[in-house]
Write an enzyme that holds these catalytic residues in place. Structure first.
Site, PDB file in Angstrom:
ATOM      1  N   SER A  50       0.812  -1.219   0.000  1.00 15.38           N
ATOM      2  CA  SER A  50       0.000   0.000   0.000  1.00 15.38           C
ATOM      3  C   SER A  50       0.845   1.268   0.000  1.00 15.38           C
ATOM      4  O   SER A  50       0.468   2.267  -0.618  1.00 15.38           O
ATOM      5  CB  SER A  50      -0.939   0.001   1.207  1.00 15.38           C
ATOM      6  OG  SER A  50      -1.789  -1.122   1.184  1.00 15.38           O
TER       7      SER A  50
ATOM      8  N   HIS B 232       0.368   4.276   4.280  1.00 13.57           N
ATOM      9  CA  HIS B 232      -0.309   5.011   3.209  1.00 13.57           C
ATOM     10  C   HIS B 232       0.167   6.463   3.152  1.00 13.57           C
ATOM     11  O   HIS B 232       0.499   6.968   2.069  1.00 13.57           O
ATOM     12  CB  HIS B 232      -1.829   4.965   3.425  1.00 13.57           C
ATOM     13  CG  HIS B 232      -2.408   3.597   3.268  1.00 13.57           C
ATOM     14  ND1 HIS B 232      -3.764   3.360   3.208  1.00 13.57           N
ATOM     15  CD2 HIS B 232      -1.822   2.382   3.161  1.00 13.57           C
ATOM     16  CE1 HIS B 232      -3.992   2.073   3.070  1.00 13.57           C
ATOM     17  NE2 HIS B 232      -2.822   1.452   3.048  1.00 13.57           N
TER      18      HIS B 232
END
Length: 305
Positions: free
Chosen positions: A209, A255
């Site tokens: 991610s 993220h």
């Protein structure tokens, strides 16, 4: 009636004097263009602009004859990478294959559990004050990278790999393979570094991610530079951020770290002045790497103290 004598059969024209010859690399294509250096016939796909006329790819690779580098006349993209042939998604496909292969290995009974234990991002295990023997603080820095290719849940890898294909493919074509791969890996490292710095020492983290969010950030910068409509990528990024902070169990640090890293790297890639492009781009990647390194060193010092 007396028949006129038959004319002899026409002889094939000498290619050197035939005004409509065939491209030496594509024999099925007629062309009237010739290389100004070796005079070989070339079609429009093969001709490379020179100071006078056009040259064939062979002469360009061997040197332009003007004192410039052999690839001086090659077309370049917005970040300065030479435009080359071949599969424009080659690196993306390789990254997909690596992630899928590692995921398949984690499904093997017993072996899969050991792989997750050995490759996941862990700060320190067991956590202080116990003597640690696993984790980045124990010297296993490789976990900052290996965790980027590790997934356990089917939905997790499916979402990440679909995002990699949709976002990564066009971005690879725009940036070139080398810069695209460097962006992917450095964004993932930035996400791993922030996760290591903020999360609990014994908290495990895994997934691509961070790197994916780095690609999101880079896509936004590139679209801004090319003056494209940014609403689709902004909407997609907002949706992903809502999921990041709204769904329990998702590592927001990876993220955000990857997103910020991708934005900074893309700014250096896309907006570097042409006359100092390579220096600015290399410097940007160097600064982000130093920031990652300092973050990891400081966090490690707090855990081993």
């Amino acid at each position: 009636m007396e028949q006129p004598p038959k004319s002899p059969d026409p002889q094939p024209a000498d290619d050197a004097h035939d005004p409509v010859a065939h491209c030496y690399r594509h024999p099925d294509r007629d062309t009237g263009i010739r290389c100004t250096r070796c005079e070989k016939p070339i079609c429009t796909d093969c001709m490379v602009s020179a100071s006078v006329g056009f040259q064939c790819p062979d002469c360009v690779r061997g040197g332009s004859g003007t004192g410039h580098a052999p690839d001086a006349n090659r077309p370049r993209n917005v970040v300065g990478s030479a435009v080359r042939g071949g599969d424009p998604r080659l690196v993306t496909k390789i990254l997909l294959a690596i992630n899928l292969l590692v995921f398949a290995l984690t499904l093997i009974p017993d072996t899969g559990e050991r792989i997750v234990d050995d490759l996941a991002l862990v700060g320190a295990w067991p956590p202080p004050p116990y003597p640690m023997f696993q984790g980045v603080a124990a010297g296993e820095w490789y976990r900052l990278v290996t965790s980027m290719f590790l997934h356990q849940e089917l939905w997790h890898i499916a979402f990440n790999m679909l995002s990699l294909w949709w976002i990564g493919g066009p971005l690879e074509a725009a940036l070139g393979r080398t810069r695209y791969l460097a962006l992917y890996l450095m964004s993932g490292l930035a996400g791993s570094a922030l996760t290591y710095a903020v999360s609990a020492p014994d908290a495990g983290s895994l997934g691509a991610s961070g790197a994916i969010f780095g690609l999101f950030g880079a896509t936004a910068v590139l679209m801004k530079r090319l003056k494209y409509d940014m609403r689709p990528v902004i909407a997609l990024l907002v949706i992903n951020l809502i999921i990041t902070f709204g769904v329990p169990g998702i590592s927001w640090t990876a993220h955000i770290g990857g997103l910020v890293g991708g934005l900074l790297l893309a700014l250096g890639l896309v907006y570097a002045p042409r006359e100092k492009r390579n220096l600015v781009q290399a410097g940007t990647f160097g600064l982000v790497f130093v920031a990652v390194l300092v973050t990891v060193l400081v966090r490690t010092a707090t855990l081993v103290a």
